[in-house]
Design a protein around this motif. Structure first.
Motif, PDB file in Angstrom:
ATOM      1  N   SER A 255       0.935  -1.472  -0.202  1.00  5.98           N
ATOM      2  CA  SER A 255       0.280  -0.067   0.001  1.00  5.98           C
ATOM      3  C   SER A 255       0.814   0.813   0.295  1.00  5.98           C
TER       4      SER A 255
ATOM      5  N   TRP B 241       0.784   3.456   2.264  1.00  3.96           N
ATOM      6  CA  TRP B 241       1.121   3.474   3.449  1.00  3.96           C
ATOM      7  C   TRP B 241       2.356   2.896   3.747  1.00  3.96           C
TER       8      TRP B 241
ATOM      9  N   ARG C 257      -9.074  -2.825  13.332  1.00  2.37           N
ATOM     10  CA  ARG C 257     -10.468  -2.021  13.118  1.00  2.37           C
ATOM     11  C   ARG C 257     -11.915  -2.240  12.695  1.00  2.37           C
TER      12      ARG C 257
ATOM     13  N   CYS D   3      -4.070   7.130   9.861  1.00  2.00           N
ATOM     14  CA  CYS D   3      -2.543   6.633  10.302  1.00  2.00           C
ATOM     15  C   CYS D   3      -1.537   6.466  10.042  1.00  2.00           C
TER      16      CYS D   3
HETATM   17  O1  GYE Z   1      -3.087   0.973   7.434  1.00  3.01           O
HETATM   18  C1  GYE Z   1      -2.448  -0.517   5.174  1.00  3.01           C
HETATM   19  C2  GYE Z   1      -1.161  -1.195   5.279  1.00  3.01           C
HETATM   20  O2  GYE Z   1      -0.072  -2.056   9.577  1.00  3.01           O
HETATM   21  C3  GYE Z   1      -1.165   0.441   9.395  1.00  3.01           C
HETATM   22  O3  GYE Z   1      -0.828  -1.852   7.074  1.00  3.01           O
HETATM   23  C4  GYE Z   1      -0.704  -0.501   8.313  1.00  3.01           C
HETATM   24  C5  GYE Z   1      -1.666  -1.015   7.001  1.00  3.01           C
HETATM   25  C6  GYE Z   1      -2.239   0.305   6.353  1.00  3.01           C
HETATM   26  O4  GYE Z   1      -1.277  -1.777   4.254  1.00  3.01           O
HETATM   27  O5  GYE Z   1      -2.710   0.206   4.259  1.00  3.01           O
END
Ligand code: GYE
Length: 319
Positions: free
Chosen positions: A40, A42, A174, A273
């Motif tokens: 991702s 992120w 979540r 996050c």
């Molecule tokens: O939200 C997601 C990623 O562990 C917080 O892992 C992380 C999560 C995040 O692939 O986008």
């Protein structure tokens, strides 16, 4: 002038020779880091933060990418133990199955730091500290936003959920936090829930299946991360519906891609996050090796960004 510079250099050289463990002669700290992968936006930002912070802190980083596989993470940790690194840090892809390898690190007297995701172990002495977000609270924030958005509505609210990686701390927590809030109100129903593995491609694919099964009866999409929401937005548009209007979309992370979608009116809200854990990690590594006490849990502070705030916030975002 020149002679004085030379004398100063000689003085420094003799000091470092006499006290080899101080000043310039100090050995570089070696940190082994096992990352989950690059699933991702992120995660990419998180890897960049760790690499940049290690450089900045003068720490030698051995960075290993596990390509979403726990077995690769275990292999990486074992190799860090064999290389006798000073500290091991990792972001565990799933919560369970870490006891054996963590015991091996403990036996080798190598401190372990968990970043981003938690593990499920009986013995908390197997790691020094866990730094990262409160995922249950993120789920609650998403739920509270939805309850507020739907106030005054009497009809049922049909929700589909795109879960993160099965067995991962953020997917479990979540879901839990979100359900905790919506279950207090009988209008809210999660009609379908499936994993999209935190990726755009999977988010799109699973959303297509949801749309096929539910037709126009979906009011809300709750996605455990922005990437899955962005993939789902494509599926919704291809089905001839308007994301953000026909279907209210909630996601988590607040990465740049989410801000773009919010500014375009296609994503309604993203819960923050932060992936910028690098500087905190390097500080903890130094503290641990200096024998300073480090808190067992370091929680990241985060907000929430509804669509209406996106245009003003976007230029300030760092990931
Ligand atoms: O939200 C997601 C990623 O562990 C917080 O892992 C992380 C999560 C995040 O692939 O986008």
């Amino acid at each position: 002038m020149q002679r004085r510079t030379w004398l100063a250099a000689l003085a420094i050289a003799s000091i470092t020779a006499a006290w080899p463990m101080t000043g310039m002669a100090q050995k570089k700290i070696v940190l082994g880091f096992s990352q989950i992968g690059a699933e991702s936006e992120w995660r990419t930002a998180n890897s960049e933060s760790i690499k940049a912070a290690a450089k900045e802190a003068g720490i030698e980083l051995k960075f290993s990418d596990a390509q979403q596989k726990q077995e690769n993470q275990i292999k990486a940790i074992r190799s860090f133990i064999a290389q006798k690194v000073d500290v091991i840090a990792f972001s565990p892809v799933v919560e369970s199955g870490w006891e054996t390898v963590l015991r091996e690190a403990q036996a080798a007297k190598i401190p372990v730091v968990l970043t981003d995701r938690a593990v499920n172990v009986k013995d908390p002495s197997l790691y020094v500290t866990f730094m990262g977000s409160d995922f249950v609270e993120e789920g609650r924030k998403a739920g509270r936003w939805l309850v507020d958005k739907m106030k005054g509505r009497t009809a049922e609210v049909r929700i589909v959920e795109l879960q993160g990686t099965v067995g991962s701390a953020p997917a479990i927590d979540r879901k839990k936090g979100f359900e905790e809030i919506i279950k207090t109100d009988a209008r809210f129903k999660i009609v379908r829930s499936q994993t999209g593995d935190f990726t755009r491609a999977k988010g799109k694919e699973v959303m297509e299946a949801f749309l096929k099964a539910e037709g126009k009866k979906i009011d809300v999409l709750y996605a455990h991360n922005d990437d899955m929401a962005i993939g789902a937005i494509q599926a919704i548009e291809e089905a001839g519906l308007k994301p953000g209007k026909d279907i209210t979309i909630i996601s988590i992370d607040a990465v740049k891609g989410a801000f773009e979608a919010m500014v375009a009116g296609k994503l309604n809200v993203s819960v923050e996050c932060s992936p910028l854990l690098g500087p905190q990690l390097m500080a903890a590594v130094k503290d641990i090796l200096a024998g300073k006490p480090v808190p067992k849990r370091i929680v990241t502070e985060e907000g929430i960004f509804p669509m209406e705030t996106a245009a003003a916030e976007a230029p300030r975002r760092k990931y």
